[in-house]
Scaffold this motif. Sequence first.
Motif, PDB file in Angstrom:
ATOM      1  N   ARG A 110      -0.920  12.285  -7.930  1.00 55.88           N
ATOM      2  CA  ARG A 110      -1.558  11.355  -7.000  1.00 55.88           C
ATOM      3  C   ARG A 110      -2.274  10.235  -7.759  1.00 55.88           C
ATOM      4  NH1 ARG A 110      -6.475  10.392  -4.215  1.00 55.88           N
ATOM      5  NH2 ARG A 110      -6.248  10.212  -1.938  1.00 55.88           N
ATOM      6  N   ILE A 111      -1.958   8.998  -7.397  1.00 54.19           N
ATOM      7  CA  ILE A 111      -2.641   7.821  -7.933  1.00 54.19           C
ATOM      8  C   ILE A 111      -2.988   6.929  -6.746  1.00 54.19           C
ATOM      9  CG2 ILE A 111      -2.528   5.837  -9.486  1.00 54.19           C
ATOM     10  CD1 ILE A 111      -0.244   7.191 -10.964  1.00 54.19           C
ATOM     11  N   ILE A 112      -4.159   6.356  -6.745  1.00 53.29           N
ATOM     12  CA  ILE A 112      -4.531   5.440  -5.664  1.00 53.29           C
ATOM     13  C   ILE A 112      -4.977   4.112  -6.261  1.00 53.29           C
ATOM     14  CG2 ILE A 112      -6.925   6.249  -5.532  1.00 53.29           C
ATOM     15  CD1 ILE A 112      -6.637   5.874  -2.439  1.00 53.29           C
ATOM     16  N   SER A 113      -4.606   3.032  -5.618  1.00 53.41           N
ATOM     17  CA  SER A 113      -4.914   1.700  -6.122  1.00 53.41           C
ATOM     18  C   SER A 113      -6.420   1.441  -6.116  1.00 53.41           C
ATOM     19  CB  SER A 113      -4.229   0.646  -5.247  1.00 53.41           C
ATOM     20  OG  SER A 113      -4.709  -0.648  -5.549  1.00 53.41           O
ATOM     21  N   ARG A 171      -9.730  -0.368  -0.879  1.00 51.73           N
ATOM     22  CA  ARG A 171     -10.715  -0.705   0.151  1.00 51.73           C
ATOM     23  C   ARG A 171     -10.739  -2.201   0.467  1.00 51.73           C
ATOM     24  NH1 ARG A 171     -11.414   3.556   3.269  1.00 51.73           N
ATOM     25  NH2 ARG A 171     -12.090   5.400   2.104  1.00 51.73           N
ATOM     26  N   ALA A 172     -10.635  -3.022  -0.555  1.00 52.20           N
ATOM     27  CA  ALA A 172     -10.663  -4.466  -0.320  1.00 52.20           C
ATOM     28  C   ALA A 172      -9.431  -4.912   0.454  1.00 52.20           C
ATOM     29  CB  ALA A 172     -10.755  -5.212  -1.648  1.00 52.20           C
ATOM     30  N   ALA A 173      -8.251  -4.444   0.046  1.00 49.79           N
ATOM     31  CA  ALA A 173      -7.014  -4.820   0.734  1.00 49.79           C
ATOM     32  C   ALA A 173      -6.998  -4.261   2.146  1.00 49.79           C
ATOM     33  CB  ALA A 173      -5.811  -4.320  -0.054  1.00 49.79           C
ATOM     34  N   GLN A 174      -7.514  -3.053   2.318  1.00 45.17           N
ATOM     35  CA  GLN A 174      -7.587  -2.446   3.648  1.00 45.17           C
ATOM     36  C   GLN A 174      -8.413  -3.307   4.594  1.00 45.17           C
ATOM     37  OE1 GLN A 174     -10.414   0.698   4.146  1.00 45.17           O
ATOM     38  NE2 GLN A 174      -9.018   1.938   5.383  1.00 45.17           N
ATOM     39  N   ALA A 175      -9.599  -3.701   4.142  1.00 45.70           N
ATOM     40  CA  ALA A 175     -10.490  -4.494   4.993  1.00 45.70           C
ATOM     41  C   ALA A 175      -9.848  -5.816   5.391  1.00 45.70           C
ATOM     42  CB  ALA A 175     -11.813  -4.745   4.265  1.00 45.70           C
ATOM     43  N   GLU A 176      -9.203  -6.476   4.438  1.00 44.81           N
ATOM     44  CA  GLU A 176      -8.563  -7.755   4.725  1.00 44.81           C
ATOM     45  C   GLU A 176      -7.416  -7.594   5.716  1.00 44.81           C
ATOM     46  OE1 GLU A 176      -7.346  -9.267   0.965  1.00 44.81           O
ATOM     47  OE2 GLU A 176      -9.380  -9.275   0.142  1.00 44.81           O
ATOM     48  N   PHE A 222      -3.225   3.073   7.848  1.00 45.61           N
ATOM     49  CA  PHE A 222      -1.927   2.705   7.287  1.00 45.61           C
ATOM     50  C   PHE A 222      -2.065   1.957   5.969  1.00 45.61           C
ATOM     51  CE2 PHE A 222      -1.103   3.024  11.929  1.00 45.61           C
ATOM     52  CZ  PHE A 222      -0.295   4.137  11.869  1.00 45.61           C
ATOM     53  N   SER A 223      -3.263   1.457   5.659  1.00 45.13           N
ATOM     54  CA  SER A 223      -3.488   0.856   4.343  1.00 45.13           C
ATOM     55  C   SER A 223      -3.476   1.919   3.250  1.00 45.13           C
ATOM     56  CB  SER A 223      -4.831   0.116   4.319  1.00 45.13           C
ATOM     57  OG  SER A 223      -4.838  -0.950   5.238  1.00 45.13           O
ATOM     58  N   LEU A 224      -3.867   3.133   3.605  1.00 51.40           N
ATOM     59  CA  LEU A 224      -3.903   4.212   2.614  1.00 51.40           C
ATOM     60  C   LEU A 224      -2.515   4.519   2.084  1.00 51.40           C
ATOM     61  CD1 LEU A 224      -5.433   6.416   1.073  1.00 51.40           C
ATOM     62  CD2 LEU A 224      -5.185   7.894   3.087  1.00 51.40           C
ATOM     63  N   VAL A 225      -1.512   4.480   2.964  1.00 52.01           N
ATOM     64  CA  VAL A 225      -0.154   4.760   2.496  1.00 52.01           C
ATOM     65  C   VAL A 225       0.267   3.712   1.469  1.00 52.01           C
ATOM     66  CG1 VAL A 225       1.134   3.500   4.281  1.00 52.01           C
ATOM     67  CG2 VAL A 225       2.165   5.487   3.200  1.00 52.01           C
ATOM     68  N   ARG A 272      -2.346  -6.232  -0.650  1.00 51.94           N
ATOM     69  CA  ARG A 272      -2.673  -6.749   0.686  1.00 51.94           C
ATOM     70  C   ARG A 272      -1.393  -6.978   1.489  1.00 51.94           C
ATOM     71  NH1 ARG A 272      -5.205 -10.860   3.845  1.00 51.94           N
ATOM     72  NH2 ARG A 272      -3.815 -10.846   5.670  1.00 51.94           N
ATOM     73  N   SER A 273      -0.351  -7.524   0.844  1.00 54.97           N
ATOM     74  CA  SER A 273       0.926  -7.747   1.534  1.00 54.97           C
ATOM     75  C   SER A 273       1.575  -6.425   1.921  1.00 54.97           C
ATOM     76  CB  SER A 273       1.867  -8.552   0.637  1.00 54.97           C
ATOM     77  OG  SER A 273       1.371  -9.858   0.416  1.00 54.97           O
ATOM     78  N   CYS A 274       1.441  -5.426   1.051  1.00 51.50           N
ATOM     79  CA  CYS A 274       1.996  -4.107   1.363  1.00 51.50           C
ATOM     80  C   CYS A 274       1.274  -3.495   2.566  1.00 51.50           C
ATOM     81  CB  CYS A 274       1.876  -3.181   0.156  1.00 51.50           C
ATOM     82  SG  CYS A 274       2.880  -3.689  -1.270  1.00 51.50           S
ATOM     83  N   CYS A 275      -0.039  -3.680   2.635  1.00 54.03           N
ATOM     84  CA  CYS A 275      -0.794  -3.206   3.796  1.00 54.03           C
ATOM     85  C   CYS A 275      -0.338  -3.925   5.063  1.00 54.03           C
ATOM     86  CB  CYS A 275      -2.289  -3.433   3.573  1.00 54.03           C
ATOM     87  SG  CYS A 275      -3.029  -2.428   2.275  1.00 54.03           S
ATOM     88  N   ASP A 276      -0.109  -5.226   4.959  1.00 53.70           N
ATOM     89  CA  ASP A 276       0.370  -5.992   6.108  1.00 53.70           C
ATOM     90  C   ASP A 276       1.736  -5.486   6.569  1.00 53.70           C
ATOM     91  OD1 ASP A 276      -1.917  -7.490   5.837  1.00 53.70           O
ATOM     92  OD2 ASP A 276      -0.917  -9.303   5.099  1.00 53.70           O
ATOM     93  N   LEU A 277       2.592  -5.130   5.610  1.00 53.93           N
ATOM     94  CA  LEU A 277       3.898  -4.555   5.958  1.00 53.93           C
ATOM     95  C   LEU A 277       3.715  -3.304   6.796  1.00 53.93           C
ATOM     96  CD1 LEU A 277       7.023  -4.118   5.635  1.00 53.93           C
ATOM     97  CD2 LEU A 277       6.468  -2.852   3.541  1.00 53.93           C
ATOM     98  N   MET A 278       2.866  -2.391   6.342  1.00 51.67           N
ATOM     99  CA  MET A 278       2.666  -1.141   7.074  1.00 51.67           C
ATOM    100  C   MET A 278       2.086  -1.396   8.458  1.00 51.67           C
ATOM    101  SD  MET A 278       3.958   1.115   5.216  1.00 51.67           S
ATOM    102  CE  MET A 278       4.617   1.088   3.550  1.00 51.67           C
ATOM    103  N   HIS A 279       1.170  -2.340   8.563  1.00 42.04           N
ATOM    104  CA  HIS A 279       0.599  -2.653   9.869  1.00 42.04           C
ATOM    105  C   HIS A 279       1.637  -3.277  10.797  1.00 42.04           C
ATOM    106  CE1 HIS A 279      -3.653  -2.493   8.037  1.00 42.04           C
ATOM    107  NE2 HIS A 279      -3.495  -1.482   8.856  1.00 42.04           N
ATOM    108  N   THR A 280       2.531  -4.072  10.237  1.00 45.52           N
ATOM    109  CA  THR A 280       3.608  -4.655  11.049  1.00 45.52           C
ATOM    110  C   THR A 280       4.561  -3.567  11.512  1.00 45.52           C
ATOM    111  OG1 THR A 280       3.439  -6.737   9.804  1.00 45.52           O
ATOM    112  CG2 THR A 280       5.441  -6.390  11.090  1.00 45.52           C
ATOM    113  N   PHE A 281       4.967  -2.693  10.594  1.00 46.87           N
ATOM    114  CA  PHE A 281       5.824  -1.555  10.934  1.00 46.87           C
ATOM    115  C   PHE A 281       5.266  -0.774  12.122  1.00 46.87           C
ATOM    116  CE2 PHE A 281       7.966  -0.782   6.594  1.00 46.87           C
ATOM    117  CZ  PHE A 281       9.228  -1.014   7.091  1.00 46.87           C
ATOM    118  N   PHE A 282       4.032  -0.320  11.954  1.00 51.40           N
ATOM    119  CA  PHE A 282       3.489   0.630  12.920  1.00 51.40           C
ATOM    120  C   PHE A 282       3.051  -0.041  14.220  1.00 51.40           C
ATOM    121  CE2 PHE A 282       3.290   3.194   9.042  1.00 51.40           C
ATOM    122  CZ  PHE A 282       3.845   4.381   9.503  1.00 51.40           C
ATOM    123  N   THR A 283       2.722  -1.330  14.173  1.00 50.31           N
ATOM    124  CA  THR A 283       2.456  -2.052  15.420  1.00 50.31           C
ATOM    125  C   THR A 283       3.738  -2.170  16.231  1.00 50.31           C
ATOM    126  OG1 THR A 283       0.648  -3.309  14.403  1.00 50.31           O
ATOM    127  CG2 THR A 283       1.588  -4.190  16.428  1.00 50.31           C
TER     128      THR A 283
END
Length: 346
Positions: free
Chosen positions: A28-31, A35-40, A64-67, A81-92
């Motif tokens: 397990r590795i986490i970026s 937290r900053a990318a999640q909030a944005e 979904f930012s955690l994934v 941040r772009s990867c988080c946006d991808l996940m939010h677009t997917f799941f929306t």
Amino acid sequence: MTTDASEVTTEPPFYMLPDTLRNWPYERIISPYYRAAQAESVAWLESFKPFTPAGQKAFNKCDFSLVSALTFPKATHYNLRSCCDLMHTFFTLDEHTDILDTEGTRFHCEATMDAILHPDKPRPEGEPIIGEIARQFWKRASAYAPQATKERFVKAWRSYLDSVILQAQRRDKSRYICTIEEYMVARRDNIGSDPSFAFLEMSLEVDIPHHIMEHPFIVELARDTTDMIVLANDMCSYKKEILVDDADYNAVTVVMKNNNTDVTGGIQWISDTHDDIVEHFLKVRDDVLNKHGFPSYGEDMDRQIEAYVHGLGQWIRGHDEWNFGSGRYFGDEGLEIQKTRKVIIA
């Protein structure tokens, strides 16, 4: 001595999750930018008001930012941040289309496709908000992406949308149960891994030509990764879906129906299949890294290929961690279930 019937307690039904990654070499590795990318990204999504206040709160709990932080741990802040946006677009898109018929689903999907193809074009009046979400997401994410990566994403997004529409068509047929092969073929696109793999490339800042990404060994690794994601996801989501009578499109149900078995038998079949895929992935990975039947493309390109291959391996670990670490499938019980492996269907 007799026992009063009112005193008898019956344990609710449950199933045991196999430890499918017990021999997985990636930890397990986490970026550090999580937290900053999640909030944005959350603030960006909420600005569109895609859900009711209660719906948005429930959506955010899934994190979904955690994934993204777990599956793209080496991304820069901008790329994460772009990867988080991808996940939010997917799941929306997923949340909006889950309740629609085929034509409604198609309308939403095509809005996103047009937005991806024309990110500088204003979206038309009356279009679902997912069109503008997709436009903004892709315009930002693609700004610094290599051309080959962008082309792979667009192609993969089309396949993903087609699978979402197909799922709606099967939903309209009223409790249609696929064969196992039918299910896996459709789900490989529907899970959204191929578009995500393009973002894996962006997160690693690699620029790999099409002919290398189309090498049979690389294709096999991506396929194995996708199948592991599908099988692990469906075992974890089964409780959530069965409780709302929406588990027809789930590998556990599909295996149960096709193999005439119960939940335990379905989980065992999936576990055995997952073990076989793990073994195959690691063998092909080693063949690629050690150049056994796989060519060298020069020092720099070999380094990029190695980073991508390890990125796929990290993706599997990250996805598994998110299944338990977010509130998507198990609410606040995820980390405990990760330890005990016991999922109570109640």
